[in-house]
Design a protein around this motif. Structure first.
Motif, PDB file in Angstrom:
ATOM      1  N   PHE A   1     -13.369  -3.487  -6.173  1.00 27.41           N
ATOM      2  CA  PHE A   1     -13.312  -2.209  -5.445  1.00 27.41           C
ATOM      3  C   PHE A   1     -11.869  -1.861  -5.061  1.00 27.41           C
ATOM      4  O   PHE A   1     -11.474  -0.697  -5.090  1.00 27.41           O
ATOM      5  CB  PHE A   1     -14.184  -2.261  -4.188  1.00 27.41           C
ATOM      6  N   GLU A   2     -11.084  -2.868  -4.708  1.00 25.93           N
ATOM      7  CA  GLU A   2      -9.686  -2.638  -4.340  1.00 25.93           C
ATOM      8  C   GLU A   2      -8.890  -2.138  -5.548  1.00 25.93           C
ATOM      9  O   GLU A   2      -8.057  -1.234  -5.440  1.00 25.93           O
ATOM     10  CB  GLU A   2      -9.066  -3.923  -3.785  1.00 25.93           C
ATOM     11  N   SER A   3      -9.172  -2.707  -6.708  1.00 32.79           N
ATOM     12  CA  SER A   3      -8.527  -2.267  -7.935  1.00 32.79           C
ATOM     13  C   SER A   3      -8.903  -0.821  -8.243  1.00 32.79           C
ATOM     14  O   SER A   3      -8.058  -0.011  -8.662  1.00 32.79           O
ATOM     15  CB  SER A   3      -8.957  -3.182  -9.086  1.00 32.79           C
ATOM     16  N   ARG A   4     -10.163  -0.472  -8.003  1.00 28.94           N
ATOM     17  CA  ARG A   4     -10.611   0.909  -8.208  1.00 28.94           C
ATOM     18  C   ARG A   4      -9.898   1.856  -7.244  1.00 28.94           C
ATOM     19  O   ARG A   4      -9.500   2.951  -7.617  1.00 28.94           O
ATOM     20  CB  ARG A   4     -12.134   0.964  -8.014  1.00 28.94           C
ATOM     21  N   LYS A   5      -9.698   1.416  -6.014  1.00 29.98           N
ATOM     22  CA  LYS A   5      -8.989   2.233  -5.024  1.00 29.98           C
ATOM     23  C   LYS A   5      -7.560   2.524  -5.484  1.00 29.98           C
ATOM     24  O   LYS A   5      -7.071   3.659  -5.374  1.00 29.98           O
ATOM     25  CB  LYS A   5      -8.975   1.505  -3.679  1.00 29.98           C
TER      26      LYS A   5
ATOM     27  N   LEU B   1     -13.911   8.985  -9.142  1.00 30.86           N
ATOM     28  CA  LEU B   1     -13.792   7.568  -8.783  1.00 30.86           C
ATOM     29  C   LEU B   1     -13.887   7.368  -7.275  1.00 30.86           C
ATOM     30  O   LEU B   1     -14.457   6.379  -6.805  1.00 30.86           O
ATOM     31  CB  LEU B   1     -12.475   6.996  -9.317  1.00 30.86           C
ATOM     32  N   THR B   2     -13.334   8.304  -6.508  1.00 31.42           N
ATOM     33  CA  THR B   2     -13.413   8.206  -5.043  1.00 31.42           C
ATOM     34  C   THR B   2     -14.865   8.226  -4.603  1.00 31.42           C
ATOM     35  O   THR B   2     -15.294   7.418  -3.778  1.00 31.42           O
ATOM     36  CB  THR B   2     -12.645   9.369  -4.373  1.00 31.42           C
ATOM     37  N   ARG B   3     -15.626   9.144  -5.158  1.00 29.35           N
ATOM     38  CA  ARG B   3     -17.031   9.265  -4.750  1.00 29.35           C
ATOM     39  C   ARG B   3     -17.883   8.114  -5.263  1.00 29.35           C
ATOM     40  O   ARG B   3     -18.997   7.917  -4.787  1.00 29.35           O
ATOM     41  CB  ARG B   3     -17.581  10.598  -5.234  1.00 29.35           C
ATOM     42  N   SER B   4     -17.376   7.378  -6.243  1.00 29.95           N
ATOM     43  CA  SER B   4     -18.114   6.218  -6.740  1.00 29.95           C
ATOM     44  C   SER B   4     -17.731   4.944  -5.988  1.00 29.95           C
ATOM     45  O   SER B   4     -18.260   3.881  -6.270  1.00 29.95           O
ATOM     46  CB  SER B   4     -17.833   6.032  -8.233  1.00 29.95           C
ATOM     47  N   HIS B   5     -16.823   5.063  -5.061  1.00 31.93           N
ATOM     48  CA  HIS B   5     -16.345   3.902  -4.309  1.00 31.93           C
ATOM     49  C   HIS B   5     -17.180   3.741  -3.038  1.00 31.93           C
ATOM     50  O   HIS B   5     -17.442   4.723  -2.349  1.00 31.93           O
ATOM     51  CB  HIS B   5     -14.870   4.108  -3.946  1.00 31.93           C
ATOM     52  N   PRO B   6     -17.607   2.521  -2.718  1.00 36.20           N
ATOM     53  CA  PRO B   6     -18.457   2.341  -1.535  1.00 36.20           C
ATOM     54  C   PRO B   6     -17.779   2.696  -0.214  1.00 36.20           C
ATOM     55  O   PRO B   6     -18.442   2.966   0.776  1.00 36.20           O
ATOM     56  CB  PRO B   6     -18.832   0.857  -1.575  1.00 36.20           C
ATOM     57  N   TYR B   7     -16.441   2.709  -0.200  1.00 38.40           N
ATOM     58  CA  TYR B   7     -15.718   3.035   1.032  1.00 38.40           C
ATOM     59  C   TYR B   7     -14.929   4.328   0.848  1.00 38.40           C
ATOM     60  O   TYR B   7     -13.782   4.453   1.276  1.00 38.40           O
ATOM     61  CB  TYR B   7     -14.800   1.877   1.427  1.00 38.40           C
ATOM     62  N   SER B   8     -15.559   5.308   0.190  1.00 38.39           N
ATOM     63  CA  SER B   8     -14.872   6.552  -0.179  1.00 38.39           C
ATOM     64  C   SER B   8     -14.305   7.302   1.020  1.00 38.39           C
ATOM     65  O   SER B   8     -13.255   7.934   0.911  1.00 38.39           O
ATOM     66  CB  SER B   8     -15.823   7.467  -0.946  1.00 38.39           C
ATOM     67  N   SER B   9     -14.968   7.230   2.155  1.00 38.27           N
ATOM     68  CA  SER B   9     -14.511   7.998   3.318  1.00 38.27           C
ATOM     69  C   SER B   9     -13.296   7.363   4.003  1.00 38.27           C
ATOM     70  O   SER B   9     -12.755   7.929   4.961  1.00 38.27           O
ATOM     71  CB  SER B   9     -15.640   8.170   4.326  1.00 38.27           C
ATOM     72  N   ASP B  10     -12.839   6.205   3.513  1.00 34.11           N
ATOM     73  CA  ASP B  10     -11.688   5.529   4.124  1.00 34.11           C
ATOM     74  C   ASP B  10     -10.435   5.541   3.237  1.00 34.11           C
ATOM     75  O   ASP B  10      -9.394   5.030   3.646  1.00 34.11           O
ATOM     76  CB  ASP B  10     -12.036   4.065   4.420  1.00 34.11           C
ATOM     77  N   ILE B  11     -10.526   6.090   2.023  1.00 37.06           N
ATOM     78  CA  ILE B  11      -9.396   5.993   1.093  1.00 37.06           C
ATOM     79  C   ILE B  11      -8.368   7.079   1.407  1.00 37.06           C
ATOM     80  O   ILE B  11      -8.669   8.269   1.355  1.00 37.06           O
ATOM     81  CB  ILE B  11      -9.863   6.088  -0.373  1.00 37.06           C
ATOM     82  N   LYS B  12      -7.147   6.628   1.723  1.00 38.38           N
ATOM     83  CA  LYS B  12      -6.056   7.545   2.085  1.00 38.38           C
ATOM     84  C   LYS B  12      -4.839   7.257   1.221  1.00 38.38           C
ATOM     85  O   LYS B  12      -4.721   6.188   0.629  1.00 38.38           O
ATOM     86  CB  LYS B  12      -5.672   7.351   3.557  1.00 38.38           C
TER      87      LYS B  12
END
Length: 200
Positions: A125-129, A161-172
């Motif tokens: 997930f971190e790599s996806r971020k 990709l943001t919306r497919s991430h489990p922590y999408s609301s925290d990605i800045k």
């Protein structure tokens, strides 16, 4: 004579010992759901049992992101369905490559146990971020150089990709103006801006 009688006994004891170790490992993994994600598959062949075990792991990981995919598809009237499926598959491939395997029993009644550390899933997930942020920056650069179609493509990919991430609301990220922005809201704004410029 004694040797020939001892050999089968030693082989049997070795197999029993290995199976006991596997059972112990499997039971320890199952008893620690906070540390591991696991799947157990059965089949006529090792391959089919292995695939069933991996499918079980992927199913558990998909729970993290399923609602976001559903929302994305409905928001775009299904136009990005193929893209969304590609995103799911990239999670699957990354996970499958890192899942360890224990063969509990061989063919014809094959049982395979697969597991992965939750920390490893978090690394995926971190790599996806990082990829999300990289695409957002690329979109900014393309927009700045008035390459609107490239900007839109980067922004759309980043948003998907943001919306497919489990922590999408925290990605800045820090944008070109030096401001920290929340990508889940910033990216749609950029897509809107780029679309307007494309129509001009």
């Amino acid at each position: 004579m004694v040797r020939s009688k001892l050999l089968p006994l030693l082989v049997l004891l070795s197999i029993t010992f290995v199976n006991t170790l596997h059972c112990q490992s499997v039971s320890e993994i199952k008893a620690n759901p906070s540390l591991f994600i696991w799947g157990e598959g059965r089949g006529n062949t090792l391959k089919s049992a292995d695939q069933a075990a991996l499918a079980e792991i992927i199913g558990q990981i998909s729970v993290f992101v399923e609602s976001n995919f559903t929302r994305l598809v409905s928001e775009t009237n299904g136009n990005l369905k193929e893209l969304v499926n590609d995103v799911i598959n990239t999670y699957s491939v990354a996970t499958l490559n890192n899942a360890e395997r224990i063969t509990i029993s061989n063919e014809p009644d094959a049982v395979v146990f697969r597991f992965i550390k939750r920390s490893e899933v978090n690394r995926i997930f971190e790599s996806r971020k990082n990829k999300i942020i990289e695409l957002a920056h690329s979109g900014e650069k393309a927009l700045e150089s008035v390459s609107i179609s490239d900007a839109l493509r980067c922004f759309y990919w980043s948003l998907t990709l943001t919306r497919s991430h489990p922590y999408s609301s925290d990605i800045k990220m820090i944008n070109k103006k030096g401001r920290e922005v929340l990508l889940i809201t910033w990216l749609p704004e950029q897509i809107g801006r780029a679309s307007c410029r494309e129509r001009v």
